[in-house]
Design a protein around this motif. Structure first.
Motif, PDB file in Angstrom:
ATOM      1  N   ASP A  32       0.839  -1.202   0.000  1.00 36.71           N
ATOM      2  CA  ASP A  32       0.000   0.000   0.000  1.00 36.71           C
ATOM      3  C   ASP A  32       0.875   1.254   0.000  1.00 36.71           C
ATOM      4  N   TRP A  33       1.893   1.280   0.851  1.00 38.88           N
ATOM      5  CA  TRP A  33       2.816   2.423   0.896  1.00 38.88           C
ATOM      6  C   TRP A  33       3.520   2.588  -0.444  1.00 38.88           C
ATOM      7  N   PHE A  34       4.030   1.505  -1.007  1.00 41.47           N
ATOM      8  CA  PHE A  34       4.736   1.550  -2.279  1.00 41.47           C
ATOM      9  C   PHE A  34       3.834   2.115  -3.382  1.00 41.47           C
ATOM     10  N   CYS A  35       2.580   1.654  -3.445  1.00 35.73           N
ATOM     11  CA  CYS A  35       1.654   2.124  -4.480  1.00 35.73           C
ATOM     12  C   CYS A  35       1.326   3.600  -4.307  1.00 35.73           C
ATOM     13  N   ARG A  36       1.152   4.040  -3.078  1.00 30.97           N
ATOM     14  CA  ARG A  36       0.834   5.457  -2.854  1.00 30.97           C
ATOM     15  C   ARG A  36       2.007   6.368  -3.215  1.00 30.97           C
ATOM     16  N   VAL A  37       3.214   5.918  -2.919  1.00 32.51           N
ATOM     17  CA  VAL A  37       4.395   6.737  -3.204  1.00 32.51           C
ATOM     18  C   VAL A  37       4.688   6.780  -4.697  1.00 32.51           C
ATOM     19  N   THR A  38       4.552   5.652  -5.375  1.00 32.09           N
ATOM     20  CA  THR A  38       4.955   5.576  -6.782  1.00 32.09           C
ATOM     21  C   THR A  38       3.809   5.725  -7.766  1.00 32.09           C
ATOM     22  N   GLY A  39       2.562   5.564  -7.296  1.00 33.83           N
ATOM     23  CA  GLY A  39       1.437   5.566  -8.226  1.00 33.83           C
ATOM     24  C   GLY A  39       1.292   4.225  -8.929  1.00 33.83           C
ATOM     25  N   PHE A  40       2.069   3.241  -8.538  1.00 34.27           N
ATOM     26  CA  PHE A  40       2.014   1.915  -9.145  1.00 34.27           C
ATOM     27  C   PHE A  40       0.625   1.327  -8.947  1.00 34.27           C
ATOM     28  N   PHE A 115      -1.958   2.469 -15.628  1.00 36.02           N
ATOM     29  CA  PHE A 115      -1.252   2.523 -14.353  1.00 36.02           C
ATOM     30  C   PHE A 115      -0.164   3.582 -14.346  1.00 36.02           C
ATOM     31  N   SER A 116       0.459   3.820 -15.492  1.00 37.92           N
ATOM     32  CA  SER A 116       1.553   4.801 -15.556  1.00 37.92           C
ATOM     33  C   SER A 116       1.072   6.218 -15.249  1.00 37.92           C
ATOM     34  N   ALA A 117      -0.237   6.458 -15.325  1.00 32.23           N
ATOM     35  CA  ALA A 117      -0.781   7.790 -15.031  1.00 32.23           C
ATOM     36  C   ALA A 117      -1.154   7.956 -13.563  1.00 32.23           C
ATOM     37  N   GLY A 118      -1.200   6.867 -12.807  1.00 31.81           N
ATOM     38  CA  GLY A 118      -1.635   6.930 -11.411  1.00 31.81           C
ATOM     39  C   GLY A 118      -0.861   7.923 -10.569  1.00 31.81           C
ATOM     40  N   GLY A 119       0.441   7.958 -10.723  1.00 27.69           N
ATOM     41  CA  GLY A 119       1.262   8.863  -9.928  1.00 27.69           C
ATOM     42  C   GLY A 119       1.113  10.321 -10.306  1.00 27.69           C
ATOM     43  N   PHE A 120       0.437  10.601 -11.431  1.00 25.73           N
ATOM     44  CA  PHE A 120       0.254  11.976 -11.900  1.00 25.73           C
ATOM     45  C   PHE A 120      -1.187  12.464 -11.743  1.00 25.73           C
TER      46      PHE A 120
END
Length: 191
Positions: A32-40, A115-120
């Motif tokens: 969960d932390w990894f996904c929130r930080v990276t948008g993965f 998925f590549s847009a999640g962090g943006f």
């Protein structure tokens, strides 16, 4: 006291089982932390205000809605698509309706594709941040305000994104304690 081969093997097996259990327990919060930080995995970012930079380049945002099995609400986006400038704050609405004769609580989970847009994809405010309770026959329009971070145009994969899909899935959850007691006609006593 010396250990024989069987005792050593048992101790090693117990250590392996304990290590695997600890890793399994820690994997969910770490992921969960990894996904929130990276948008993965399409996980979005959050912000208190809109972007300071608005580009002339536009991007299309598509809106999708679904319900988990057993969720009695009707749930849909009020618009299917909008085009905004990158960095511009967008405002979209979703509608939920409770056709039952009792209150129903729900919580929305969300995802962004690709998925590549999640962090943006950055949410400023969203109905998904809190649980929602709809009374019998209640219909509500729930807003989500967002922007696409201008840094997407500099990203190796993000620069090729022309459409982003924002998806929400509503799940039924237990009624908050106060709501549950009111719906059952039990007086709420505070000490």
């Amino acid at each position: 006291m010396a250990m024989d081969g069987k005792q050593k093997t048992v101790i090693q097996l117990v250590a392996v089982v304990l290590t695997m259990g600890a890793l399994a327990w820690a994997s969910v919060p770490f992921y969960d932390w990894f996904c929130r930080v990276t948008g993965f995995g399409g996980v979005t970012q959050t912000a208190d205000a809109g972007s300071d930079v608005i580009l002339d380049k536009t991007i299309k945002i598509r809106f999708d809605a679904s319900k988990a099995s057993g969720m009695p609400w009707e749930f849909k986006p009020m618009q299917r698509e909008m085009e905004i400038r990158i960095g511009e704050t967008g405002l979209a609405f979703y509608e939920a309706y409770n056709p039952t004769n009792h209150p129903v609580a729900g919580q929305a989970s969300y995802n962004v594709a690709p998925f590549s847009a999640g962090g943006f994809f950055t949410k400023i405010d969203c109905f998904c941040f809190t649980e929602q309770v709809l009374q019998p026959g209640e219909r509500v329009q729930m807003p989500v305000s967002f922007y696409v971070d201008p840094e997407i145009v500099e990203d190796r994969e993000g620069q090729y994104v022309s459409h982003i899909t924002l998806s929400y899935t509503f799940f039924e959850i237990d009624l908050p304690e106060q709501q549950a007691s009111l719906s059952q006609g039990v007086p709420n006593t505070l000490n």
